[in-house]
Design an enzyme around this catalytic site. Structure first.
Site, short mmCIF file in Angstrom:
data_model
loop_
_atom_site.label_atom_id
_atom_site.label_comp_id
_atom_site.label_asym_id
_atom_site.label_seq_id
_atom_site.Cartn_x
_atom_site.Cartn_y
_atom_site.Cartn_z
CG ASP A 38 50.19 8.41 64.58
OD1 ASP A 38 50.75 7.31 64.78
OD2 ASP A 38 49.49 8.63 63.58
CG ASP A 68 36.84 26.41 64.67
OD1 ASP A 68 38.06 26.50 64.90
OD2 ASP A 68 36.05 25.89 65.48
CE LYS A 76 40.42 18.53 70.19
NZ LYS A 76 40.07 19.55 69.17
O1 S5P Z 1 36.30 19.07 73.99
C1 S5P Z 1 36.51 19.88 73.10
C2 S5P Z 1 37.80 20.25 72.72
C3 S5P Z 1 37.97 21.22 71.74
S1 S5P Z 1 39.56 21.80 71.47
N1 S5P Z 1 35.46 20.49 72.46
C4 S5P Z 1 35.62 21.42 71.47
O2 S5P Z 1 34.62 21.93 70.97
N2 S5P Z 1 36.90 21.77 71.08
C5 S5P Z 1 37.12 22.75 69.98
O3 S5P Z 1 36.60 24.01 70.39
C6 S5P Z 1 36.47 22.41 68.64
O4 S5P Z 1 37.36 21.72 67.82
C7 S5P Z 1 36.11 23.79 68.07
O5 S5P Z 1 37.21 24.28 67.32
C8 S5P Z 1 35.93 24.67 69.30
C9 S5P Z 1 34.50 24.89 69.72
O6 S5P Z 1 33.78 25.61 68.77
P1 S5P Z 1 32.30 26.16 69.04
O7 S5P Z 1 31.95 26.82 67.75
O8 S5P Z 1 31.41 25.00 69.37
O9 S5P Z 1 32.43 27.13 70.21
#
Ligand code: S5P
Length: 241
Positions: free
Chosen positions: A81, A23, A78
């Protein structure tokens, strides 16, 4: 070989269940972290719309690096639409996601029209994931939503290869679990974390780890801790010798 089988094989070959969530807002960071972690991970997850210097030449560099090191690219878009808008978002705009991702994902609240369109315009090698459960506090994805999502996946096995979920919810599909961190139970926002060992014990295949790895001083060492805890538990649970 289909992508789902290729992913399972790569997990075994690289002895890793780790997808690192890159990210970052800069493509240089994405590429340099892949260089560092390439032997420890099987997948990278991107949010291409947060990259400030997105351009085709760096995107090609990322794809090449991933191909050379058996790393799948999951664009965490994600989509949610109508089918017609989905096609424009997947194939067009600045990012042209269809050109380069191996996997992308869908919210299922919009129904299966979007999956039909994915099937019609995706490359043969590409697979989709359905978001069945989320890791954040207060989300609305309850058990009935999850069950309907499983039904949708079973109906579209040719293009849907798995789920974003917090546990295994259906045999025959890949399960990818975000919200993983070794030492913290949440961030200062809505994220909720579980440990690699706990997540794997719930039958999932791939752990999505972001800040747990990428904010660490020594990413390689930290990634190795996640890999070992996940792989040791995965091996036991799945009777891998
Ligand atoms: O339920 C979810 C689904 C996703 S894809 N929870 C999430 O956190 N994510 C993604 O996983 C979120 O968009 C981010 O890119 C990553 C988690 O990041 P972290 O830094 O919290 O591990």
């Amino acid at each position: 070989m289909k992508i789902k089988e290729k992913i399972y094989n790569t997990i075994i070959e690289k002895e890793s269940n780790i997808c690192v969530s890159l990210d970052y807002t800069s493509f240089e960071d994405i590429i340099s972290v892949i260089e560092i972690l390439k032997d420890k991970i099987i997948m990278v997850k991107t949010h291409c719309d947060i990259i400030e210097n997105y351009n085709d030449s760096m995107r090609k560099k990322m794809v090449k690096l991933c191909k050379e090191n058996n790393i799948f690219i999951f664009e965490d878009r994600k989509f949610a639409d109508i089918g017609n808008t989905f096609i424009a978002q997947f194939t067009g705009g600045i990012y042209k996601i269809r050109e380069w991702c191996d996997i992308t994902n869908f919210h299922t609240l919009v129904g299966e029209g979007i999956i039909n369109e994915f099937k019609s315009c995706k490359k043969e090698s590409q697979g989709g994931l359905l978001v069945a459960e989320m890791s954040n506090k207060g989300n609305f994805l309850d058990s009935s939503y999850r069950d309907k999502t499983v039904e949708m996946a079973q109906k579209h096995k040719d293009s849907i290869i798995g789920f974003i979920s917090q546990r295994k919810i259906c045999d025959g599909f890949l399960h990818l679990t975000p919200g993983i961190r070794l030492r913290e139970s949440g961030d200062d926002k809505d994220q909720q974390y579980t440990t690699p060992g706990e997540a794997i014990s719930k039958g999932v295949d791939i752990l999505i780890v972001g800040r747990g790895i990428i904010t660490s001083e020594n990413m390689l060492e930290e990634c190795e801790k996640y890999r070992v805890e996940a792989w040791e538990n995965y091996k036991k649970l799945n009777n891998i010798l």
